[in-house]
Design a protein around this motif. Structure first.
Motif, PDB file in Angstrom:
ATOM      1  N   PHE A 107       0.869  -1.182   0.000  1.00 30.91           N
ATOM      2  CA  PHE A 107       0.000   0.000   0.000  1.00 30.91           C
ATOM      3  C   PHE A 107       0.896   1.220   0.000  1.00 30.91           C
ATOM      4  O   PHE A 107       1.626   1.467   0.969  1.00 30.91           O
ATOM      5  CB  PHE A 107      -0.926  -0.007   1.212  1.00 30.91           C
ATOM      6  N   TYR A 120      -1.893   6.852  -5.362  1.00 34.84           N
ATOM      7  CA  TYR A 120      -1.873   5.765  -4.385  1.00 34.84           C
ATOM      8  C   TYR A 120      -2.139   4.445  -5.092  1.00 34.84           C
ATOM      9  O   TYR A 120      -2.821   4.387  -6.111  1.00 34.84           O
ATOM     10  CB  TYR A 120      -2.907   5.999  -3.286  1.00 34.84           C
ATOM     11  N   VAL A 122      -2.624   0.006  -4.191  1.00 35.01           N
ATOM     12  CA  VAL A 122      -2.738  -1.071  -3.226  1.00 35.01           C
ATOM     13  C   VAL A 122      -2.736  -2.388  -3.983  1.00 35.01           C
ATOM     14  O   VAL A 122      -3.413  -2.536  -5.006  1.00 35.01           O
ATOM     15  CB  VAL A 122      -4.009  -0.929  -2.360  1.00 35.01           C
ATOM     16  N   LEU A 138     -13.164  -1.857  -1.471  1.00 31.12           N
ATOM     17  CA  LEU A 138     -12.166  -1.090  -0.735  1.00 31.12           C
ATOM     18  C   LEU A 138     -12.687   0.315  -0.466  1.00 31.12           C
ATOM     19  O   LEU A 138     -13.418   0.880  -1.283  1.00 31.12           O
ATOM     20  CB  LEU A 138     -10.857  -0.990  -1.522  1.00 31.12           C
ATOM     21  N   LYS A 139     -12.282   0.874   0.662  1.00 28.11           N
ATOM     22  CA  LYS A 139     -12.558   2.274   0.970  1.00 28.11           C
ATOM     23  C   LYS A 139     -11.252   2.954   1.343  1.00 28.11           C
ATOM     24  O   LYS A 139     -10.419   2.377   2.053  1.00 28.11           O
ATOM     25  CB  LYS A 139     -13.568   2.391   2.118  1.00 28.11           C
ATOM     26  N   PHE A 140     -11.079   4.184   0.832  1.00 23.26           N
ATOM     27  CA  PHE A 140      -9.847   4.934   1.072  1.00 23.26           C
ATOM     28  C   PHE A 140     -10.167   6.225   1.830  1.00 23.26           C
ATOM     29  O   PHE A 140     -11.032   7.001   1.410  1.00 23.26           O
ATOM     30  CB  PHE A 140      -9.159   5.261  -0.253  1.00 23.26           C
ATOM     31  N   VAL A 191      -6.577   2.443   4.013  1.00 27.19           N
ATOM     32  CA  VAL A 191      -7.415   1.614   3.170  1.00 27.19           C
ATOM     33  C   VAL A 191      -8.101   0.565   4.036  1.00 27.19           C
ATOM     34  O   VAL A 191      -7.500   0.016   4.960  1.00 27.19           O
ATOM     35  CB  VAL A 191      -6.601   0.931   2.042  1.00 27.19           C
ATOM     36  N   THR A 204      -7.206  -3.647   7.210  1.00 28.46           N
ATOM     37  CA  THR A 204      -6.954  -2.211   7.163  1.00 28.46           C
ATOM     38  C   THR A 204      -5.447  -1.958   7.214  1.00 28.46           C
ATOM     39  O   THR A 204      -4.698  -2.723   7.831  1.00 28.46           O
ATOM     40  CB  THR A 204      -7.635  -1.477   8.339  1.00 28.46           C
TER      41      THR A 204
END
Length: 210
Positions: A107, A120, A122, A138-140, A191, A204
Protein backbone atom coordinates in the motif's frame (compact mmCIF):
# COMPACT_ATOMS: atom_id res chain seq x y z
CA UNK A 1 4.51 63.84 -102.58
CA UNK A 2 3.07 60.45 -101.52
CA UNK A 3 5.93 59.88 -99.07
CA UNK A 4 5.35 63.27 -97.48
CA UNK A 5 1.64 62.53 -96.98
CA UNK A 6 2.43 59.12 -95.37
CA UNK A 7 4.95 60.73 -93.01
CA UNK A 8 2.44 63.38 -91.97
CA UNK A 9 -0.22 60.73 -91.31
CA UNK A 10 2.12 58.69 -89.09
CA UNK A 11 3.06 61.82 -87.13
CA UNK A 12 -0.58 62.72 -86.45
CA UNK A 13 -1.42 59.17 -85.40
CA UNK A 14 1.51 59.16 -83.00
CA UNK A 15 0.35 62.38 -81.40
CA UNK A 16 -3.17 61.03 -80.89
CA UNK A 17 -1.84 57.78 -79.35
CA UNK A 18 0.45 59.64 -76.96
CA UNK A 19 -2.37 61.93 -75.98
CA UNK A 20 -4.61 58.98 -75.22
CA UNK A 21 -1.96 57.29 -73.05
CA UNK A 22 -1.28 60.48 -71.18
CA UNK A 23 -4.99 61.03 -70.59
CA UNK A 24 -5.43 57.49 -69.28
CA UNK A 25 -2.43 57.83 -66.92
CA UNK A 26 -3.73 61.17 -65.63
CA UNK A 27 -7.18 59.71 -65.13
CA UNK A 28 -5.72 56.87 -63.06
CA UNK A 29 -3.57 59.17 -60.96
CA UNK A 30 -6.46 61.52 -60.39
CA UNK A 31 -8.54 58.75 -58.66
CA UNK A 32 -8.74 59.36 -54.89
CA UNK A 33 -6.62 57.14 -52.52
CA UNK A 34 -8.90 55.50 -49.95
CA UNK A 35 -6.97 54.83 -46.73
CA UNK A 36 -9.90 53.01 -45.10
CA UNK A 37 -10.15 50.58 -48.00
CA UNK A 38 -6.44 49.81 -47.81
CA UNK A 39 -6.56 49.29 -44.05
CA UNK A 40 -9.61 47.06 -44.37
CA UNK A 41 -7.81 44.90 -46.91
CA UNK A 42 -4.68 44.65 -44.75
CA UNK A 43 -6.76 43.88 -41.67
CA UNK A 44 -8.59 41.13 -43.54
CA UNK A 45 -5.29 39.58 -44.60
CA UNK A 46 -3.93 39.77 -41.05
CA UNK A 47 -7.10 38.23 -39.62
CA UNK A 48 -6.82 35.35 -42.07
CA UNK A 49 -3.19 34.77 -41.11
CA UNK A 50 -4.04 35.02 -37.40
CA UNK A 51 -6.90 32.53 -37.77
CA UNK A 52 -4.59 30.06 -39.51
CA UNK A 53 -1.90 30.45 -36.83
CA UNK A 54 -4.51 29.98 -34.09
CA UNK A 55 -5.76 26.81 -35.76
CA UNK A 56 -2.24 25.43 -36.05
CA UNK A 57 -1.54 26.30 -32.38
CA UNK A 58 -4.71 24.51 -31.27
CA UNK A 59 -3.68 21.43 -33.24
CA UNK A 60 -0.21 21.44 -31.65
CA UNK A 61 -1.68 22.02 -28.19
CA UNK A 62 -4.17 19.18 -28.58
CA UNK A 63 -1.41 16.89 -29.83
CA UNK A 64 0.80 17.75 -26.86
CA UNK A 65 -2.06 17.13 -24.42
CA UNK A 66 -2.79 13.78 -26.05
CA UNK A 67 0.88 12.82 -25.86
CA UNK A 68 1.02 13.83 -22.19
CA UNK A 69 -2.04 11.70 -21.40
CA UNK A 70 -0.59 8.75 -23.29
CA UNK A 71 2.72 9.16 -21.48
CA UNK A 72 1.02 9.16 -18.08
CA UNK A 73 -1.07 6.15 -19.05
CA UNK A 74 1.95 4.22 -20.29
CA UNK A 75 3.94 5.14 -17.18
CA UNK A 76 1.08 3.94 -14.98
CA UNK A 77 0.80 0.68 -16.91
CA UNK A 78 4.57 0.20 -16.81
CA UNK A 79 4.63 0.64 -13.03
CA UNK A 80 1.82 -1.86 -12.65
CA UNK A 81 3.56 -4.47 -14.80
CA UNK A 82 6.87 -3.97 -12.99
CA UNK A 83 5.24 -4.41 -9.61
CA UNK A 84 3.36 -7.52 -10.71
CA UNK A 85 6.52 -9.01 -12.24
CA UNK A 86 8.48 -8.28 -9.08
CA UNK A 87 5.77 -9.88 -6.96
CA UNK A 88 5.57 -13.09 -8.98
CA UNK A 89 9.36 -13.36 -9.19
CA UNK A 90 9.56 -13.20 -5.39
CA UNK A 91 6.80 -15.78 -5.07
CA UNK A 92 8.49 -18.17 -7.51
CA UNK A 93 11.84 -17.88 -5.74
CA UNK A 94 10.26 -18.35 -2.33
CA UNK A 95 11.26 -14.89 -1.05
CA UNK A 96 7.62 -13.89 -0.56
CA UNK A 97 5.29 -16.00 1.51
CA UNK A 98 1.57 -15.77 0.94
CA UNK A 99 -0.63 -16.50 3.89
CA UNK A 100 -3.86 -18.35 3.51
CA UNK A 101 -6.74 -16.03 2.78
CA UNK A 102 -6.70 -12.44 1.58
CA UNK A 103 -3.98 -9.98 2.58
CA UNK A 104 -2.63 -6.57 1.58
CA UNK A 105 0.72 -7.03 -0.13
CA UNK A 106 1.63 -3.36 -0.68
CA UNK A 107 0.00 0.00 0.00
CA UNK A 108 1.80 3.13 -1.27
CA UNK A 109 1.08 6.87 -1.33
CA UNK A 110 3.29 9.15 -3.42
CA UNK A 111 3.27 12.82 -4.31
CA UNK A 112 2.92 13.33 -8.06
CA UNK A 113 4.90 15.77 -10.19
CA UNK A 114 1.71 17.78 -10.75
CA UNK A 115 1.07 20.28 -7.93
CA UNK A 116 -1.44 19.05 -5.39
CA UNK A 117 -1.79 15.58 -6.95
CA UNK A 118 -1.14 12.36 -5.04
CA UNK A 119 -1.06 8.83 -6.42
CA UNK A 120 -1.87 5.77 -4.38
CA UNK A 121 -1.77 2.06 -5.11
CA UNK A 122 -2.74 -1.07 -3.23
CA UNK A 123 -1.85 -4.67 -4.10
CA UNK A 124 -3.80 -7.59 -2.66
CA UNK A 125 -3.02 -11.31 -2.71
CA UNK A 126 -4.86 -14.48 -1.80
CA UNK A 127 -3.14 -17.69 -0.76
CA UNK A 128 -4.17 -21.21 0.06
CA UNK A 129 -5.00 -24.27 -1.97
CA UNK A 130 -7.51 -23.68 -4.74
CA UNK A 131 -8.77 -20.34 -3.45
CA UNK A 132 -12.12 -19.07 -4.61
CA UNK A 133 -12.55 -15.65 -6.16
CA UNK A 134 -12.55 -12.94 -3.54
CA UNK A 135 -15.39 -10.46 -4.04
CA UNK A 136 -15.51 -7.32 -1.99
CA UNK A 137 -14.74 -3.62 -1.92
CA UNK A 138 -12.17 -1.09 -0.74
CA UNK A 139 -12.56 2.27 0.97
CA UNK A 140 -9.85 4.93 1.07
CA UNK A 141 -9.59 7.63 3.74
CA UNK A 142 -7.22 10.62 3.45
CA UNK A 143 -6.12 12.43 6.61
CA UNK A 144 -5.58 16.10 5.81
CA UNK A 145 -4.44 19.24 7.58
CA UNK A 146 -5.84 22.55 6.31
CA UNK A 147 -5.72 25.92 8.06
CA UNK A 148 -4.45 24.25 11.25
CA UNK A 149 -7.45 21.91 11.22
CA UNK A 150 -7.34 18.17 10.72
CA UNK A 151 -10.02 16.28 8.86
CA UNK A 152 -10.57 12.94 7.14
CA UNK A 153 -11.94 12.67 3.60
CA UNK A 154 -13.46 9.54 2.11
CA UNK A 155 -12.41 9.20 -1.53
CA UNK A 156 -14.84 8.26 -4.29
CA UNK A 157 -14.23 6.30 -7.47
CA UNK A 158 -14.84 7.45 -11.05
CA UNK A 159 -18.56 6.79 -10.64
CA UNK A 160 -18.69 8.98 -7.51
CA UNK A 161 -19.16 5.88 -5.35
CA UNK A 162 -17.53 5.67 -1.93
CA UNK A 163 -16.29 2.12 -2.38
CA UNK A 164 -14.08 0.44 -4.99
CA UNK A 165 -15.39 -2.97 -6.04
CA UNK A 166 -12.81 -5.75 -6.44
CA UNK A 167 -12.92 -9.36 -7.61
CA UNK A 168 -9.84 -11.58 -8.01
CA UNK A 169 -8.38 -15.01 -7.26
CA UNK A 170 -4.62 -14.63 -6.67
CA UNK A 171 -3.52 -11.02 -7.22
CA UNK A 172 -5.20 -7.65 -7.64
CA UNK A 173 -3.84 -4.11 -7.87
CA UNK A 174 -5.50 -0.68 -7.88
CA UNK A 175 -3.73 2.58 -8.76
CA UNK A 176 -5.56 5.90 -8.64
CA UNK A 177 -4.92 9.56 -7.85
CA UNK A 178 -6.56 12.49 -6.08
CA UNK A 179 -5.99 16.23 -5.91
CA UNK A 180 -6.03 18.39 -2.80
CA UNK A 181 -6.83 22.12 -2.46
CA UNK A 182 -4.02 24.66 -2.02
CA UNK A 183 -2.54 25.11 1.45
CA UNK A 184 -3.46 21.54 2.35
CA UNK A 185 -1.13 18.89 3.75
CA UNK A 186 -1.67 15.15 3.34
CA UNK A 187 -0.60 13.43 6.54
CA UNK A 188 -1.58 9.83 5.80
CA UNK A 189 -4.01 7.56 4.01
CA UNK A 190 -5.91 4.48 5.15
CA UNK A 191 -7.41 1.61 3.17
CA UNK A 192 -10.14 -0.70 4.45
CA UNK A 193 -11.06 -4.05 2.87
CA UNK A 194 -14.60 -5.41 3.04
CA UNK A 195 -15.82 -8.79 1.92
CA UNK A 196 -19.01 -8.82 -0.11
CA UNK A 197 -22.08 -9.01 2.12
CA UNK A 198 -20.13 -8.14 5.28
CA UNK A 199 -20.15 -4.66 6.81
CA UNK A 200 -17.25 -5.45 9.13
CA UNK A 201 -13.77 -4.35 8.10
CA UNK A 202 -11.74 -7.40 7.10
CA UNK A 203 -8.35 -5.69 6.62
CA UNK A 204 -6.95 -2.21 7.16
CA UNK A 205 -3.59 -0.56 6.51
CA UNK A 206 -2.15 2.98 6.64
CA UNK A 207 0.43 4.64 4.38
CA UNK A 208 2.27 7.96 4.61
CA UNK A 209 3.23 10.05 1.55
CA UNK A 210 6.70 9.60 0.12
Amino acid sequence: MLLAMLAWGMYEAGKRTAGAVDAASLATLSEPYHVATCLQKKRSELCTQLAELTRQFQIVQTTNEDLARQTRSLSKENNRLKEELDFFEHVMTGNTKIDNGVSIHQFNLKKDAQPGVYRYSVSMVQGGQRPKDFNGSLKFFVNLQQNDQRKTVLLTNKNAEKSFSISFKFYHRIEESFKIPPDTIVESMKVQVFEQGDSQVKLTQTAEPS
